[in-house]
Design a protein around this motif. Sequence first.
Motif, PDB file in Angstrom:
ATOM      1  N   ALA A 117      30.784 -16.235 -40.311  1.00  0.00           N
ATOM      2  CA  ALA A 117      31.544 -17.448 -40.634  1.00  0.00           C
ATOM      3  C   ALA A 117      30.899 -18.688 -40.030  1.00  0.00           C
ATOM      4  CB  ALA A 117      32.989 -17.300 -40.150  1.00  0.00           C
ATOM      5  N   GLN A 118      30.113 -18.504 -38.970  1.00  0.00           N
ATOM      6  CA  GLN A 118      29.404 -19.612 -38.315  1.00  0.00           C
ATOM      7  C   GLN A 118      27.997 -19.806 -38.906  1.00  0.00           C
ATOM      8  OE1 GLN A 118      30.728 -16.907 -36.418  1.00  0.00           O
ATOM      9  NE2 GLN A 118      32.662 -18.022 -36.357  1.00  0.00           N
ATOM     10  N   ASN A 119      27.738 -19.165 -40.049  1.00  0.00           N
ATOM     11  CA  ASN A 119      26.436 -19.225 -40.732  1.00  0.00           C
ATOM     12  C   ASN A 119      25.293 -18.686 -39.894  1.00  0.00           C
ATOM     13  OD1 ASN A 119      27.156 -20.136 -43.319  1.00  0.00           O
ATOM     14  ND2 ASN A 119      27.472 -22.186 -42.489  1.00  0.00           N
ATOM     15  N   LYS A 120      25.576 -17.722 -39.038  1.00  0.00           N
ATOM     16  CA  LYS A 120      24.533 -17.004 -38.302  1.00  0.00           C
ATOM     17  C   LYS A 120      24.168 -15.760 -39.106  1.00  0.00           C
ATOM     18  CE  LYS A 120      24.641 -19.316 -34.289  1.00  0.00           C
ATOM     19  NZ  LYS A 120      23.584 -19.642 -33.395  1.00  0.00           N
ATOM     20  N   ILE A 121      22.919 -15.344 -38.974  1.00  0.00           N
ATOM     21  CA  ILE A 121      22.446 -14.127 -39.626  1.00  0.00           C
ATOM     22  C   ILE A 121      22.449 -13.010 -38.585  1.00  0.00           C
ATOM     23  CG2 ILE A 121      20.559 -13.048 -40.904  1.00  0.00           C
ATOM     24  CD1 ILE A 121      21.837 -15.530 -42.300  1.00  0.00           C
ATOM     25  N   VAL A 122      23.048 -11.879 -38.943  1.00  0.00           N
ATOM     26  CA  VAL A 122      23.107 -10.723 -38.048  1.00  0.00           C
ATOM     27  C   VAL A 122      21.874  -9.859 -38.314  1.00  0.00           C
ATOM     28  CG1 VAL A 122      24.452  -8.718 -37.314  1.00  0.00           C
ATOM     29  CG2 VAL A 122      25.639 -10.795 -38.104  1.00  0.00           C
ATOM     30  N   THR A 139      12.876  -7.800 -44.493  1.00  0.00           N
ATOM     31  CA  THR A 139      13.615  -8.934 -43.941  1.00  0.00           C
ATOM     32  C   THR A 139      13.133 -10.233 -44.569  1.00  0.00           C
ATOM     33  OG1 THR A 139      14.024  -7.783 -41.862  1.00  0.00           O
ATOM     34  CG2 THR A 139      14.119 -10.190 -41.798  1.00  0.00           C
ATOM     35  N   ILE A 140      11.832 -10.399 -44.650  1.00  0.00           N
ATOM     36  CA  ILE A 140      11.260 -11.609 -45.231  1.00  0.00           C
ATOM     37  C   ILE A 140      11.613 -11.704 -46.714  1.00  0.00           C
ATOM     38  CG2 ILE A 140       9.091 -12.812 -45.739  1.00  0.00           C
ATOM     39  CD1 ILE A 140       8.011 -11.485 -43.089  1.00  0.00           C
ATOM     40  N   ALA A 141      11.541 -10.588 -47.433  1.00  0.00           N
ATOM     41  CA  ALA A 141      11.851 -10.587 -48.867  1.00  0.00           C
ATOM     42  C   ALA A 141      13.321 -10.905 -49.124  1.00  0.00           C
ATOM     43  CB  ALA A 141      11.491  -9.238 -49.480  1.00  0.00           C
ATOM     44  N   CYS A 142      14.213 -10.285 -48.374  1.00  0.00           N
ATOM     45  CA  CYS A 142      15.651 -10.490 -48.592  1.00  0.00           C
ATOM     46  C   CYS A 142      16.044 -11.923 -48.242  1.00  0.00           C
ATOM     47  CB  CYS A 142      16.454  -9.475 -47.784  1.00  0.00           C
ATOM     48  SG  CYS A 142      18.204  -9.399 -48.241  1.00  0.00           S
ATOM     49  N   LEU A 143      15.538 -12.434 -47.138  1.00  0.00           N
ATOM     50  CA  LEU A 143      15.821 -13.811 -46.754  1.00  0.00           C
ATOM     51  C   LEU A 143      15.301 -14.771 -47.825  1.00  0.00           C
ATOM     52  CD1 LEU A 143      16.797 -15.861 -44.560  1.00  0.00           C
ATOM     53  CD2 LEU A 143      14.426 -15.920 -43.811  1.00  0.00           C
ATOM     54  N   SER A 144      14.091 -14.545 -48.295  1.00  0.00           N
ATOM     55  CA  SER A 144      13.493 -15.406 -49.311  1.00  0.00           C
ATOM     56  C   SER A 144      14.319 -15.394 -50.594  1.00  0.00           C
ATOM     57  CB  SER A 144      12.069 -14.973 -49.625  1.00  0.00           C
ATOM     58  OG  SER A 144      11.259 -15.088 -48.494  1.00  0.00           O
ATOM     59  N   LYS A 145      14.724 -14.221 -51.034  1.00  0.00           N
ATOM     60  CA  LYS A 145      15.511 -14.112 -52.270  1.00  0.00           C
ATOM     61  C   LYS A 145      16.867 -14.788 -52.101  1.00  0.00           C
ATOM     62  CE  LYS A 145      16.070 -12.290 -56.457  1.00  0.00           C
ATOM     63  NZ  LYS A 145      15.817 -11.036 -57.092  1.00  0.00           N
ATOM     64  N   ALA A 146      17.515 -14.599 -50.961  1.00  0.00           N
ATOM     65  CA  ALA A 146      18.816 -15.249 -50.707  1.00  0.00           C
ATOM     66  C   ALA A 146      18.663 -16.760 -50.690  1.00  0.00           C
ATOM     67  CB  ALA A 146      19.407 -14.741 -49.397  1.00  0.00           C
ATOM     68  N   LEU A 199      15.695 -17.882 -37.511  1.00  0.00           N
ATOM     69  CA  LEU A 199      15.117 -16.738 -38.207  1.00  0.00           C
ATOM     70  C   LEU A 199      13.828 -17.151 -38.916  1.00  0.00           C
ATOM     71  CD1 LEU A 199      15.149 -13.859 -39.330  1.00  0.00           C
ATOM     72  CD2 LEU A 199      16.898 -14.581 -40.942  1.00  0.00           C
ATOM     73  N   GLU A 200      13.868 -18.262 -39.626  1.00  0.00           N
ATOM     74  CA  GLU A 200      12.676 -18.726 -40.330  1.00  0.00           C
ATOM     75  C   GLU A 200      11.554 -19.076 -39.351  1.00  0.00           C
ATOM     76  OE1 GLU A 200      14.408 -21.828 -42.750  1.00  0.00           O
ATOM     77  OE2 GLU A 200      14.638 -20.450 -44.443  1.00  0.00           O
ATOM     78  N   GLN A 201      11.896 -19.647 -38.207  1.00  0.00           N
ATOM     79  CA  GLN A 201      10.878 -19.978 -37.212  1.00  0.00           C
ATOM     80  C   GLN A 201      10.224 -18.714 -36.664  1.00  0.00           C
ATOM     81  OE1 GLN A 201       9.843 -23.265 -36.592  1.00  0.00           O
ATOM     82  NE2 GLN A 201       8.165 -22.068 -35.743  1.00  0.00           N
ATOM     83  N   LYS A 202      11.014 -17.654 -36.486  1.00  0.00           N
ATOM     84  CA  LYS A 202      10.452 -16.385 -36.003  1.00  0.00           C
ATOM     85  C   LYS A 202       9.507 -15.776 -37.041  1.00  0.00           C
ATOM     86  CE  LYS A 202      13.762 -15.114 -32.470  1.00  0.00           C
ATOM     87  NZ  LYS A 202      12.780 -15.167 -31.385  1.00  0.00           N
ATOM     88  N   ILE A 203       9.795 -15.993 -38.328  1.00  0.00           N
ATOM     89  CA  ILE A 203       8.875 -15.535 -39.378  1.00  0.00           C
ATOM     90  C   ILE A 203       7.590 -16.351 -39.311  1.00  0.00           C
ATOM     91  CG2 ILE A 203       8.500 -15.404 -41.873  1.00  0.00           C
ATOM     92  CD1 ILE A 203      11.557 -14.782 -42.091  1.00  0.00           C
ATOM     93  N   ILE A 204       7.728 -17.663 -39.206  1.00  0.00           N
ATOM     94  CA  ILE A 204       6.559 -18.552 -39.125  1.00  0.00           C
ATOM     95  C   ILE A 204       5.689 -18.199 -37.918  1.00  0.00           C
ATOM     96  CG2 ILE A 204       5.844 -20.945 -38.677  1.00  0.00           C
ATOM     97  CD1 ILE A 204       8.375 -21.769 -40.350  1.00  0.00           C
ATOM     98  N   ILE A 234      19.113   0.495 -31.272  1.00  0.00           N
ATOM     99  CA  ILE A 234      19.357  -0.801 -31.907  1.00  0.00           C
ATOM    100  C   ILE A 234      20.140  -1.726 -30.992  1.00  0.00           C
ATOM    101  CG2 ILE A 234      20.649  -1.939 -33.783  1.00  0.00           C
ATOM    102  CD1 ILE A 234      20.041   0.470 -35.547  1.00  0.00           C
ATOM    103  N   GLU A 235      19.742  -2.988 -30.986  1.00  0.00           N
ATOM    104  CA  GLU A 235      20.496  -4.066 -30.354  1.00  0.00           C
ATOM    105  C   GLU A 235      20.826  -5.076 -31.445  1.00  0.00           C
ATOM    106  OE1 GLU A 235      17.614  -5.500 -27.588  1.00  0.00           O
ATOM    107  OE2 GLU A 235      17.817  -3.771 -26.258  1.00  0.00           O
ATOM    108  N   VAL A 236      22.071  -5.559 -31.506  1.00  0.00           N
ATOM    109  CA  VAL A 236      22.488  -6.522 -32.522  1.00  0.00           C
ATOM    110  C   VAL A 236      22.206  -7.941 -32.017  1.00  0.00           C
ATOM    111  CG1 VAL A 236      24.445  -7.379 -33.895  1.00  0.00           C
ATOM    112  CG2 VAL A 236      24.250  -4.927 -33.368  1.00  0.00           C
ATOM    113  N   VAL A 237      21.627  -8.760 -32.897  1.00  0.00           N
ATOM    114  CA  VAL A 237      21.228 -10.131 -32.571  1.00  0.00           C
ATOM    115  C   VAL A 237      21.745 -11.052 -33.671  1.00  0.00           C
ATOM    116  CG1 VAL A 237      19.239 -11.670 -32.249  1.00  0.00           C
ATOM    117  CG2 VAL A 237      19.120  -9.298 -31.443  1.00  0.00           C
ATOM    118  N   GLU A 238      22.226 -12.246 -33.299  1.00  0.00           N
ATOM    119  CA  GLU A 238      22.626 -13.247 -34.283  1.00  0.00           C
ATOM    120  C   GLU A 238      21.766 -14.486 -34.117  1.00  0.00           C
ATOM    121  OE1 GLU A 238      26.836 -14.033 -34.335  1.00  0.00           O
ATOM    122  OE2 GLU A 238      27.329 -11.893 -34.386  1.00  0.00           O
ATOM    123  N   LEU A 239      21.188 -14.956 -35.231  1.00  0.00           N
ATOM    124  CA  LEU A 239      20.331 -16.141 -35.225  1.00  0.00           C
ATOM    125  C   LEU A 239      20.741 -17.083 -36.354  1.00  0.00           C
ATOM    126  CD1 LEU A 239      16.767 -14.521 -34.923  1.00  0.00           C
ATOM    127  CD2 LEU A 239      18.125 -15.507 -33.077  1.00  0.00           C
TER     128      LEU A 239
END
Length: 171
Positions: free
Chosen positions: A44-49, A158-165, A144-149, A134-139
């Motif tokens: 709801a806070q627009n964070k990605i899990v 992860t990169i494909a799903c984020l890009s498509k969304a 998230l995009e900066q970590k890809i860069i 597994i550890e759960v992280v919210e960004l």
Amino acid sequence: MSKTIHSWKTIALTEEEVQLPNGHTITHTTIEHPGAAVILPVTAQNKIVLVHQFRPSLKKWLLELPAGTMERGECSLTCAHRELEEETGYSANEMIALGSVTPLAGFCDEIQYLYVAKQLSKTNRLGCDEDEVIEVVELSVQQLEQKIINGDITDSKTIACLSKARLCGYI
């Protein structure tokens, strides 16, 4: 006719004679995979899990979206709901299908079905497999995009799903 060389869980290594479009026949080895669901959960806070997961094949930790292999006969949507809760402790009231990607078409028949999960509720019903750490992280999307860069996220699903969304306007 294909010959199974090795099998593990729901995955098999097979070999078969394949006739190519140019008429040549080759012996081709394929990893047969039942498919997987990849989920981009948005709070709801627009964070990605995401999950910070130890990957034994690489012997290192990867930051990636929750995902998992479909069980035989299972539809990708059911898998997406199950894997989201098992890996993150969240359930989603809304799952938006983004289509699919073929991550390893040269030697594997896996199809990964992509979803955006919204209207999340915390269930705390984690149920990781015995080989999952597994550890759960919210960004934020920007983090998230900066970590890809930066090369901190290298996971292709992860990169494909984020890009498509992003391209479809869901984030």
